[in-house]
Write a protein that holds these residues in place. Sequence first.
Motif, PDB file in Angstrom:
ATOM      1  N   THR A 250       0.829  -1.210   0.000  1.00  0.00           N
ATOM      2  CA  THR A 250       0.000   0.000   0.000  1.00  0.00           C
ATOM      3  C   THR A 250       0.856   1.251   0.000  1.00  0.00           C
ATOM      4  OG1 THR A 250      -1.766  -1.170   1.188  1.00  0.00           O
ATOM      5  CG2 THR A 250      -1.819   1.238   1.241  1.00  0.00           C
ATOM      6  N   ARG A 253       2.086   1.919  -3.470  1.00  0.00           N
ATOM      7  CA  ARG A 253       1.026   2.486  -4.300  1.00  0.00           C
ATOM      8  C   ARG A 253       0.746   3.943  -3.938  1.00  0.00           C
ATOM      9  NH1 ARG A 253      -3.807  -0.937  -3.211  1.00  0.00           N
ATOM     10  NH2 ARG A 253      -4.789   0.569  -4.602  1.00  0.00           N
ATOM     11  N   MET A 254       0.891   4.286  -2.674  1.00  0.00           N
ATOM     12  CA  MET A 254       0.684   5.676  -2.264  1.00  0.00           C
ATOM     13  C   MET A 254       1.768   6.592  -2.832  1.00  0.00           C
ATOM     14  SD  MET A 254      -0.564   5.150   1.696  1.00  0.00           S
ATOM     15  CE  MET A 254      -0.629   6.913   2.024  1.00  0.00           C
ATOM     16  N   ALA A 257       0.823   7.120  -6.365  1.00  0.00           N
ATOM     17  CA  ALA A 257      -0.303   8.052  -6.467  1.00  0.00           C
ATOM     18  C   ALA A 257       0.166   9.490  -6.277  1.00  0.00           C
ATOM     19  CB  ALA A 257      -1.364   7.696  -5.421  1.00  0.00           C
ATOM     20  N   TYR A 300      -8.225  10.249  -4.018  1.00  0.00           N
ATOM     21  CA  TYR A 300      -7.249   9.158  -3.905  1.00  0.00           C
ATOM     22  C   TYR A 300      -7.242   8.577  -2.489  1.00  0.00           C
ATOM     23  CZ  TYR A 300      -4.292   7.756  -7.787  1.00  0.00           C
ATOM     24  OH  TYR A 300      -3.806   7.139  -8.917  1.00  0.00           O
ATOM     25  N   PHE A 304      -8.128   4.546  -1.445  1.00  0.00           N
ATOM     26  CA  PHE A 304      -7.391   3.618  -0.589  1.00  0.00           C
ATOM     27  C   PHE A 304      -8.217   3.204   0.620  1.00  0.00           C
ATOM     28  CE2 PHE A 304      -3.648   5.545  -2.740  1.00  0.00           C
ATOM     29  CZ  PHE A 304      -3.058   4.376  -3.176  1.00  0.00           C
ATOM     30  N   THR A 305      -8.956   4.155   1.199  1.00  0.00           N
ATOM     31  CA  THR A 305      -9.788   3.851   2.363  1.00  0.00           C
ATOM     32  C   THR A 305     -10.896   2.881   2.011  1.00  0.00           C
ATOM     33  OG1 THR A 305      -9.331   6.054   3.263  1.00  0.00           O
ATOM     34  CG2 THR A 305     -11.198   4.853   4.189  1.00  0.00           C
ATOM     35  N   GLU A 307     -10.979   0.738  -0.449  1.00  0.00           N
ATOM     36  CA  GLU A 307     -10.415  -0.583  -0.729  1.00  0.00           C
ATOM     37  C   GLU A 307     -10.132  -1.342   0.560  1.00  0.00           C
ATOM     38  OE1 GLU A 307      -6.639  -2.562  -3.146  1.00  0.00           O
ATOM     39  OE2 GLU A 307      -6.556  -0.484  -2.474  1.00  0.00           O
ATOM     40  N   ARG A 308      -9.598  -0.651   1.534  1.00  0.00           N
ATOM     41  CA  ARG A 308      -9.200  -1.311   2.784  1.00  0.00           C
ATOM     42  C   ARG A 308     -10.403  -1.670   3.652  1.00  0.00           C
ATOM     43  NH1 ARG A 308      -4.264  -1.690   5.203  1.00  0.00           N
ATOM     44  NH2 ARG A 308      -4.216  -2.052   7.444  1.00  0.00           N
ATOM     45  N   VAL A 319      -9.009  -2.332  -8.013  1.00  0.00           N
ATOM     46  CA  VAL A 319      -8.973  -1.210  -7.081  1.00  0.00           C
ATOM     47  C   VAL A 319      -9.918  -0.090  -7.492  1.00  0.00           C
ATOM     48  CG1 VAL A 319      -7.013  -0.161  -8.289  1.00  0.00           C
ATOM     49  CG2 VAL A 319      -7.433   0.406  -5.890  1.00  0.00           C
TER      50      VAL A 319
END
Length: 479
Positions: A250, A253-254, A257, A300, A304-305, A307-308, A319
């Motif tokens: 993660t 990926r951040m 991003a 963005y 991520f939030t 997805e988690r 995703v």
Amino acid sequence: MNRLAVGSALICFLFPPLPAKYVEGQLNDPVQRWTFLARFCFLSMEGRFSYDVEYDIDYAVQKLLLYYDTPNQWPLAYDQTKSCEERESLLKIENNQIINLTSNSRSAECQIIRLDPDKAKYRCVGNRTFRSSRERWWFIAVSNCPSPRGLSLKYRFWMTNGPSEDIWFQHFSADEFYILHMLIGFLLVQVTLSVVAILCGRELKARQLLHSTYKMFITSVLLQAVGLFLLTVAYGKYANDGVGSVGLKTLGRMFEATSEIFYILMLILLGKGYTVTRARLRSRSVVKVTVFMSLYCVTYIALFTYERQYFDPGKVLYVYESPAGYGLLVLRFLGWMTFVYGLAFTLKHYPEKNGFYLPFFFFSSLWFVSGPIIIILSNHLVDKWVRETSMVGVEHSFALLGFLAFLVLTRPNAANSNFPYHVRTSQIGVMEQRISSQSEDSLAPNHLDLDRFPHHLYEPTLRYNNPNGIYAISNGTVH
């Protein structure tokens, strides 16, 4: 690969493990009689599912259920309106899709372990191989339909697609094949590109032409390199132990991003002529760009939030299959429209910049629209058993293409007729200091206009009416 595992060990203990190709856990649910446990995309004949299950004999007989991804199996089984019996009835016993965890079943390889005269447990250790016409997603569930006590068991699963010595493929799901290979290749190219970008930046700084937009480009390139490095380490650890680190993945990926955000900001600012035809934007433009980039960052974070927190592990999801993902698609398209709008006005007033802006428009537009196209294709057209590998390759290829195109267009050598910058940073800095120390209207009539650069080095920089007919020539030197 052992070196990679050792190098990543210092980082990976900081992050929670990823429950993927090696799965373990303990299930205690007094209500449910059917529960999903894990999924994996197995190769035909090469895929192997191994299990080690223990549970109290009072909960006998519990079953492991193996569903594959056709519409008449897993989608129906995962329908929450179905009963436990209906879900079991979807499977065919002759296909060995039901594993009865009891000593009465030869295929389950179970034995009774006595803990004391009144208490015992089953321990079942076995494996399955898969034969199918193609790579398939398989979903593992556990059931005990007649039981009034629910489910209770301790389990460990190993899901592999190759022999133990094949570290490149063994632990990877079939939809993840070649991702590690691609990440290593992209990382090597990205590091090379980062070095070249830094060297070009040093050359531009020596010539006093290192503008803030080029600094954004270097920052974006370096962030992408760091993200690729973290992803490569995460997948390398994954290949080594079959566990990996969801936190490290993660984080990578951040970083990627953040690189994308810097790159989009740079494209929009250059489209408006910032540092190429002007040194500052109008207040209204600053507000619009700030609001847009803030929305992009928030979206963005939401991606991520979501997805988690909300992605269903029982479904094979990409995703961008979320409201935040589609919101990012819309923002990317709006960003492209903003870029095109600003660039059109810049070319209208500075047609001599066609050499830079026309190829810049082509490559930047390709980069902008690739995002929405990738999202739409991946969500609706690409098969789920090849989607992960395909999208990793396509996404990183377009990112690399965008970096490479900009680097070529802005290379600081005499043969580059497309080079966009012609006003020195020192000229802008001096002008900003003068403006801050006195009112702009009181400045000399031949000062550099921050809102409108001269069209070339030797253009008179007269800004106001000059009744004396005196013109000043800028004293820049051609490089």
